[in-house]
Design an enzyme around this catalytic site. Structure first.
Site, PDB file in Angstrom:
ATOM      1  CB  THR A  79     -19.170   2.309  54.398  1.00  0.00           C
ATOM      2  OG1 THR A  79     -19.013   3.677  54.052  1.00  0.00           O
ATOM      3  CG2 THR A  79     -18.665   2.119  55.827  1.00  0.00           C
ATOM      4  CD1 TRP A 121     -21.530   6.414  50.575  1.00  0.00           C
ATOM      5  CD2 TRP A 121     -23.720   6.809  50.528  1.00  0.00           C
ATOM      6  NE1 TRP A 121     -21.934   6.730  51.856  1.00  0.00           N
ATOM      7  CE2 TRP A 121     -23.253   6.979  51.855  1.00  0.00           C
ATOM      8  CE3 TRP A 121     -25.069   7.021  50.264  1.00  0.00           C
ATOM      9  CZ2 TRP A 121     -24.103   7.340  52.904  1.00  0.00           C
ATOM     10  CZ3 TRP A 121     -25.915   7.373  51.305  1.00  0.00           C
ATOM     11  CH2 TRP A 121     -25.433   7.535  52.596  1.00  0.00           C
ATOM     12  CG  ASN A 167     -22.389  10.263  51.629  1.00  0.00           C
ATOM     13  OD1 ASN A 167     -22.994  10.948  52.453  1.00  0.00           O
ATOM     14  ND2 ASN A 167     -21.352   9.509  51.942  1.00  0.00           N
ATOM     15  CD  GLU A 168     -19.199  11.821  54.267  1.00  0.00           C
ATOM     16  OE1 GLU A 168     -18.208  11.128  53.998  1.00  0.00           O
ATOM     17  OE2 GLU A 168     -19.741  11.829  55.384  1.00  0.00           O
ATOM     18  CD  GLU A 243     -22.959   9.483  57.209  1.00  0.00           C
ATOM     19  OE1 GLU A 243     -23.228   9.511  55.998  1.00  0.00           O
ATOM     20  OE2 GLU A 243     -21.902   8.996  57.671  1.00  0.00           O
ATOM     21  NE  ARG A 369     -15.602  10.537  60.963  1.00  0.00           N
ATOM     22  CZ  ARG A 369     -16.315   9.508  60.476  1.00  0.00           C
ATOM     23  NH1 ARG A 369     -17.603   9.654  60.218  1.00  0.00           N
ATOM     24  NH2 ARG A 369     -15.757   8.345  60.240  1.00  0.00           N
TER      25      ARG A 369
END
Ligand code: 147
Length: 655
Positions: A79, A121, A167-168, A243, A369
């Site tokens: 990120t 991540w 992560n995600e 998160e 979001r």
């Protein structure tokens, strides 16, 4: 906030612990990483750095966070930069890289009770065994993660309380089970698995698979928009917003945070919420600037900003502890009659009660979001009715905040005179965009330090010979976006310590796209004219195919491969290239430059419409630059993954 008038038509909300209790409260947390979000915090002047850490972690002082979640570095962009892995290669193990160890130690120093939580991540490439998946061999990846947990214990005596999956990204059930088994085998029975840091989909698998259910402690969902779902609730697992937030930390960001801190439980039964990120300590110009609880982006000046989310966190954290219980919906948790929400929490011994009320209006509490459905909040009077073991209390302490809009000032975390109860009742007058804590807890504090030093521009000229660092550290101010930099001893006796690009193989990526051009940015995104110079050596083995210096670099983060600017490469194949973009699709000038071993010096002057490049102080080119980009970071990097050593970085406003 208090109505001194005779009772108007007021609705009553009841707080009653005799009706049974709601879920266990797991604490409010901040997330460092995902990625490199604390980069600029590390080299703040000691005084300001300690002040900042106090605002984040010191109990009854500021945000007083109850959990710290950190990235397990994967040598890959996640990120706002790359965080180094503890195992660049299968044969490599190092627990002195990066700043997350340091940050966890600082958090524990201030609050020994703070819980720690790690999550990867991306991963170093070798774990994929030729694939882009960390599940190529689940026991190898489990071993990699448990080594990190063990490293925390062995090197720092830190206990990692919670561990995540990927992560995600996709989770694999066999991996979750393998991780649980290995944790147990190596003595980490108390390190609990949070899965799977995406939405709620794992709930269905947990429902079907008893072994998975026993491996997973809590379901962690990202950006839940305050709602969980039936499947998730049915598992009986604790539900976390593992998160959330990621919103610009102005007043609306504060409103977002205050609303979700309450409503993640009120609407979704979530018992823990994490702010991405903990602290916005990455350069302006990188993605999601200021999406943290506070802002600290000027280690050279010491300037930092305690933003509203710090105080809105304090409303919950200073008056609760992990292990308290929420009250039940209808007897201490719910929506206010005219909009807004309230949560009541009680201590395990039933001796203390804290109530947090928020009245955030829709447009003043939008989060990044998901989209927020319309709702209405009106000023309102409410009667607080206390029943159960608290029925006899005579008064509660009151802490008050109101976010200021349209020129009104923020009122943040103000201690007000206590609220008096008569026969278990007291009346409140609630306005808009307010947070109110009513609590039996006596102590709380709006911590304060003298104003930090005024902001200053990045100091030029800037020089770093990397001698001041301990080995394994990442150099200050250089923010790796692809690849990773680490201070090591040079093989070359004349150079002592150097900064090495260490990543040798393409990592298992987290960003959708990455190209193989390791790059670290530095300086000020608004820079137009800049002189950048660095010495480099390309080692004999595991080497990169070239190095570069650059100015006016327009992108960082996951899109860094799209970066434009002026990139001056020297390649081992015997050429130099000046390109308008990192990917070198727009070559401005190229020519021969035979590869030479040993240290060399690369210099680039960007001034107005010209770029002048020199190799070992001999000018190679003097060309006209395209008008775009007009500004951007300075950078150093390499032409491919593989080792390169840098030394004596020098930045100046002119040659
Ligand atoms: C999250 C990441 O986990 C963080 O590292 C950080 O990138 C954060 C920034 O807001 O976002 O990832 C998401 C990125 C996009 C979405 C959700 C989460 N999205 O578009 O829904």
């Amino acid at each position: 906030f208090r109505n001194t008038n005779v009772a108007l038509s007021a609705d009553s909300i009841v707080f009653d612990n005799s009706q049974g209790l709601g879920r266990l409260f797991d604490g409010i947390g901040g997330l460092s990483g995902g990625g490199a979000t604390s980069k600029l915090l590390v080299n703040y002047p000691l005084q300001q750095r300690n002040e900042i850490l106090d605002y984040l972690f010191k109990p009854k002082f500021g945000a007083s966070l109850q959990i710290l979640k950190v990235e397990i570095g994967g040598d890959v962009e996640s990120t706002d930069g790359t965080e180094a892995s503890h195992m660049h290669n299968s044969w490599d193990e190092n627990y002195e890289r990066g700043y997350e160890w340091w940050l966890m130690m600082e958090a524990k120093k201030r609050n020994p009770g703070i819980k720690l939580y790690g999550l990867p991540w991306g991963f170093p490439g070798w774990l994929g065994q030729g694939t882009q998946s960390p599940y190529a061999n689940v026991s190898v990846t489990a071993d990699y993660i448990v080594r990190w947990i063990n490293g925390a214990k062995m090197w720092y005596n830190l206990t990692i309380d919670y561990i995540g999956i990927w992560n995600e990204k996709r989770y694999e059930i066999s991996y979750i089970k393998a991780l649980r088994a290995l944790l147990d085998q190596r003595g980490f029975q108390n390190t609990l698995i949070i899965a799977a840091d995406e939405k709620w989909e794992i709930a269905k698998d947990i429902e079907k698979d008893a072994a998975l259910a026993s491996a997973v402690h809590a379901i962690g969902c990202h950006y839940p928009g305050t709602y969980s779902n039936q499947d998730a609730v049915k598992t009986g697992k604790q539900l976390w917003a593992s998160e959330d937030y990621s919103t610009f930390n102005d007043e609306i960001g504060g409103g977002c945070w205050a609303r979700i801190l309450n409503q993640n439980y009120v609407n979704g039964l979530m018992t823990s919420t994490f702010s991405w990120n903990l602290i916005a300590s990455y350069y302006e110009g990188l993605p999601y600037f200021r999406d943290g609880l506070m802002t600290a982006v000027q280690p050279w000046s010491g300037n930092y900003i305690v933003e509203t989310p710090i105080w809105l966190t304090a409303h919950t954290t200073q008056f609760t502890d992990i292990g308290w219980n929420y009250l039940k919906h209808g007897s201490g948790v719910g929506k206010l009659p005219k909009g807004g929400s309230y949560v009541g929490l009680v201590s395990p011994d039933g001796g203390q009660m804290t109530i947090v009320i928020e009245t955030m209006t829709h447009n003043h509490s939008l989060c990044i979001r998901p989209p927020l459905p319309k709702y209405d909040v009106q000023p309102q009077n409410v009667i607080i009715t206390i029943k159960g073991s608290f029925a006899q209390i005579a008064e509660m302490n009151v802490w008050y905040s109101k976010l200021g809009f349209n020129g009104a000032p923020n009122i943040m975390f103000q201690k007000q005179s206590s609220l008096k109860f008569k026969n278990g009742q007291a009346e409140l007058q609630l306005g808009l965009d307010e947070v109110l804590t009513l609590t039996t807890v006596a102590l709380g504090q709006k911590g304060a330090y003298p104003d930090p030093p005024a902001p200053k521009p990045f100091p030029l000229p800037y020089k770093d010979d990397f001698e001041a660092y301990s080995l394994s550290q990442e150099p200050n101010l250089l923010a790796p976006q692809i690849g990773s930099l680490e201070v090591v001893k040079s093989q070359n006796a004349s150079h002592s310590k150097v900064s090495r690009q260490t990543v040798q193989d393409p990592p298992i990526k987290w960003c959708p796209i990455t190209l193989s051009f390791p790059i670290a940015v530095i300086g000020d995104y608004n820079w137009m004219d800049i002189f950048i110079e660095v010495e480099y050596e390309i080692p004999a083995i595991n080497a990169t195919s070239g190095v570069f210096v650059a100015g006016r670099v327009s992108e960082g983060g996951c899109d860094v491969f799209l970066a434009h600017g002026a990139f001056f490469f020297v390649l081992n194949d015997g050429t130099y290239i000046l390109a308008n973009d990192l990917a070198r699709t727009k070559v401005l000038k190229e020519g021969p430059l035979p590869y030479q071993s040993g240290f060399h010096k690369l210099s680039l002057l960007i001034q107005g419409t010209t770029a002048i490049g020199a190799f070992d102080e001999k000018v190679l080119f003097n060309v006209t630059l395209p008008s775009k980009p007009a500004n951007g970071f300075a950078a150093i990097g390499t032409d491919s993954f593989g080792l390169a050593d840098f030394d004596n970085l020098y930045l100046a406003s002119k040659a």
